[in-house]
Design a protein around this motif. Structure first.
Motif, PDB file in Angstrom:
ATOM      1  N   SER A   1      33.026  16.869 -71.099  1.00  0.00           N
ATOM      2  CA  SER A   1      32.306  17.490 -70.002  1.00  0.00           C
ATOM      3  C   SER A   1      32.747  18.933 -69.828  1.00  0.00           C
ATOM      4  O   SER A   1      33.908  19.274 -70.062  1.00  0.00           O
ATOM      5  CB  SER A   1      32.578  16.682 -68.719  1.00  0.00           C
TER       6      SER A   1
ATOM      7  N   LYS B   1      31.779  21.724 -66.857  1.00  0.00           N
ATOM      8  CA  LYS B   1      30.947  22.026 -65.702  1.00  0.00           C
ATOM      9  C   LYS B   1      31.234  23.418 -65.193  1.00  0.00           C
ATOM     10  O   LYS B   1      32.392  23.820 -65.076  1.00  0.00           O
ATOM     11  CB  LYS B   1      31.222  21.023 -64.585  1.00  0.00           C
TER      12      LYS B   1
ATOM     13  N   THR C   1      27.017  22.241 -62.458  1.00  0.00           N
ATOM     14  CA  THR C   1      26.114  22.107 -63.600  1.00  0.00           C
ATOM     15  C   THR C   1      26.859  21.716 -64.862  1.00  0.00           C
ATOM     16  O   THR C   1      27.804  22.391 -65.264  1.00  0.00           O
ATOM     17  CB  THR C   1      25.385  23.442 -63.839  1.00  0.00           C
ATOM     18  N   GLU C   2      26.412  20.650 -65.485  1.00  0.00           N
ATOM     19  CA  GLU C   2      26.994  20.221 -66.756  1.00  0.00           C
ATOM     20  C   GLU C   2      26.406  21.076 -67.886  1.00  0.00           C
ATOM     21  O   GLU C   2      25.195  21.255 -67.992  1.00  0.00           O
ATOM     22  CB  GLU C   2      26.652  18.743 -66.990  1.00  0.00           C
TER      23      GLU C   2
ATOM     24  N   ARG D   1      23.164  20.775 -73.338  1.00  0.00           N
ATOM     25  CA  ARG D   1      22.036  21.691 -73.174  1.00  0.00           C
ATOM     26  C   ARG D   1      21.888  22.609 -74.370  1.00  0.00           C
ATOM     27  O   ARG D   1      22.828  22.793 -75.132  1.00  0.00           O
ATOM     28  CB  ARG D   1      22.224  22.549 -71.918  1.00  0.00           C
TER      29      ARG D   1
END
Lengths: 372, 273
Positions: B62, B64, B68-69, B73
């Motif tokens: 992860s 962040k 927002t991760e 994306r």
């Protein structure tokens, strides 16, 4: 290119000069036959304007523009054949080679409006679908070129195979009228020539605006550093897609105007060889400039007509040699001749002839400077 | 400018290449106005962390920024979320002017219609950035004629106009002269005041001069973390940099740039994992 950006006046003068030559000079000094030849060159030049945008600015070596040229041309030719045949009747070649029944996918093109809309939208739509598939997968460089060329080959083979519905190798020809006007009447010939000239000038204006716009700058950025643009928050696929679709639309319109001017469209006009010929004209003229592709294409087409009249069979060698010479010694095309002469052929800093430097090697232009 | 209190929180970040873990369960927490340096021998996974945070390589775990991760994306989406990066070799658009470079960087959120327009004048955010990176006089020069240092500053300027809240910089001072390094350091202090900044660096002198905090990586794992003095005193760090634990304890000496072969080949991109 920077010169063009700095001096909008130069472009206006150039376009005005072009308008005088095409609307006044050419019709008054050229015979009908020569005028129609020039008309054909203007159609090739429209394809070249699109290639300048997609290849010169966008770095996409579009080796298959014959497909979109052919789409526009066949759409127009189908409409002309149907309107020559008369309402409800089948075109002559279908009676000769086939059952005499008009296929369902021909029927919509009895309407001039449907035909016109299809000419404007279909090539761009097909380019959009293809482009989405190609650019999203990050296919570029030589792979993109080969893919686009294979498409042109496939398209020509498809046309040849469908003798009864596309006229096969013979293509579609023997058109008599264009939107109700007799195509053999010299006045109407001049009218069609003027339409082609006006369309070409309009395309140049549009392209000029695109080159000056923020989009034009972004397109150059994508050409030179696609990955960098991605990390600025843009999706490069969409940026390339727009240029590719516009180039396809221009080729389609060019094909549609080519048909009433040349009086014939056949697989030989849309396959691999004509697709490469488009590229050669653009490379010789200077793919990074606005007017280079147009002048280069007209020049090459004129030379082809003249030289192949004099020395049939010799032209292809000459064309090949010309391309090699230009790529080796004048990568910016004839448009860069002035800059090269002015610099006295000294290898200046890369910025002295920025566009020429990129033109020298498409692989270089798309080289990734990102270590992954 | 409104002060953002968001920070970057990386948990269990792992990047595997064919089973080889280039980055192995890395945890990082970086607050704004904290110039964080990532150091470590070649192959430690420094650049790979930046690549993973910007979507260039796939990763698990992860990362962040605020709520927002980032992992999972696409690169251009991550950039739009305010995470900007630079590359080891300055990758500006050499044929476009400094102004055009910055204008493009500032424009990712422009509408298609705005893109089709012609730029009039210099956008405010661009002229501000030009001042910050001291390139106002060069605004109309092609980026290709700038000096190496100026190109790197232009890169930083592009991150500023891009409105990046997280700056991930890959060796921003490689190949620079001493003066340029000093100026770059001051520039990073300035822009880092209200941003979250991570700097991958081989230049230990530069690190000592400007780092607020340091994370030492080794073999894809976090070896040590803390202030410059803390990591310098860490025996595990000394071992990695010296090869043996009981060699000369003066890490500062061991970390001299001259001892690092990477610096000599700085301008050319190295194979990195």
């Amino acid at each position: 290119m920077i010169g063009y950006l700095k001096g909008p006046g130069r472009v206006w003068v150039g376009l005005a000069l072009g308008a005088v030559v095409l609307f006044v000079l050419a019709p008054s000094v050229l015979s009908d036959f020569r005028l129609m030849l020039l008309g054909k060159y203007l159609c090739f030049a429209m394809v070249a304007v699109g290639i300048g945008l997609a290849w010169g600015r966008g770095g996409m070596l579009v080796l298959g523009q014959g497909v979109f040229f052919g789409l526009g041309a066949y759409l127009m030719a189908m409409h002309l054949k149907l309107s020559d045949a008369g309402p409800g009747k089948a075109p002559d070649f279908m009676l000769l080679y086939g059952s005499g029944v008009v296929p369902f996918w021909w029927e919509p093109f009895r309407s001039p409006v449907v035909t016109l809309v299809a000419i404007l939208l279909l090539p761009a739509a097909i380019a959009t679908v293809l482009g989405l598939a190609i650019f999203r997968r990050r296919v570029k460089g030589a792979y993109f070129a080969i893919l686009s060329q294979a498409l042109a080959a496939a398209f020509a083979i498809l046309l040849i195979g469908q003798q009864t519905t596309t006229g096969g190798t013979n293509g579609l020809n023997g058109f008599r009228g264009f939107l109700g006007y007799n195509l053999f009447d010299p006045v109407n010939k001049q009218l069609i020539f003027s339409i082609a000239a006006a369309v070409l000038l309009a395309m140049l204006l549009l392209t000029w605006h695109l080159y000056r716009s923020r989009y034009g700058e972004l397109l150059v950025a994508v050409r030179d550093q696609e990955e960098r643009v991605r990390f600025l928050g843009y999706n490069p696929a969409n940026i390339k897609l727009v240029a590719y679709a516009i180039a396809a639309a221009m080729a389609g319109v060019a094909g549609a105007l080519f048909v009433p001017i040349a009086g014939i469209i056949s697989p030989a006009d849309v396959g691999v060889v004509p697709s490469i010929a488009f590229i050669i004209g653009v490379a010789i003229g200077g793919r990074n400039t606005l007017l280079g592709p147009v002048l280069g294409t007209i020049l090459v087409a004129y030379a082809q007509t003249t030289l192949s009249e004099q020395f049939p069979g010799f032209w292809t060698y000459f064309q090949g040699a010309l391309l090699i010479l230009v790529i080796a010694f004048l990568p910016g095309g004839l448009a860069s001749l002035w800059t090269v002469v002015k610099r006295g052929r000294r290898p200046g800093p890369p910025s002295a002839a920025p566009m020429a430097a990129a033109a020298a090697d498409p692989a270089l232009a798309s080289e990734q400077k990102v270590s992954i | 400018m409104a002060i953002r209190t968001d920070y970057l929180e990386v948990r269990g970040l792992t990047v595997s290449f064919d089973g080889f873990k280039a980055v192995d369960a890395v945890d990082l927490t970086v607050y704004q106005s904290d110039l964080r340096f990532l150091i470590g021998p070649n192959g430690a996974g420094k650049t790979t962390i930046i690549d993973a945070l910007t979507g260039l390589v796939g990763a698990t775990g992860s990362a962040k920024f605020g709520a927002t991760e980032l992992i999972g994306r696409k690169s251009h989406q991550i950039a739009r979320l305010g995470v900007g990066r630079s590359f080891q070799t300055a990758s500006v658009f050499t044929e476009l002017s400094v102004l055009q470079n910055l204008d493009i960087a500032a424009g990712a959120k422009r509408s298609p219609l705005a893109l089709l327009g012609v730029r009039r004048g210099i956008p405010d955010i661009v002229s501000k950035a030009l001042e910050t990176i001291s390139l106002t006089a060069e605004v109309n020069k092609p980026a290709g004629v700038l000096s190496h240092g100026q190109k790197q500053w232009l890169e930083i300027g592009m991150l500023l106009v891009q409105d990046s809240q997280v700056l991930l910089l890959d060796e921003p001072v490689a190949g620079m002269s001493a003066d340029e390094r000093e100026q770059t350091g001051q520039l990073l202090k300035q822009v880092g005041a209200d941003r979250t900044v991570i700097i991958v660096e081989h230049d230990m002198e530069f690190m000592r001069r400007f780092a607020d905090s340091v994370t030492v990586l080794h073999g894809g794992k976090v070896l040590s973390e803390g202030s410059v003095a803390q990591v310098q005193a860490d025996p595990r760090v000394q071992e990695v940099y010296l090869g043996r634990a009981n060699a000369t304890p003066d890490l500062a000496e061991a970390m001299e740039p001259a001892d690092n072969p990477a610096d000599e080949s700085a301008p050319s991109p190295r194979a990195k994992v």
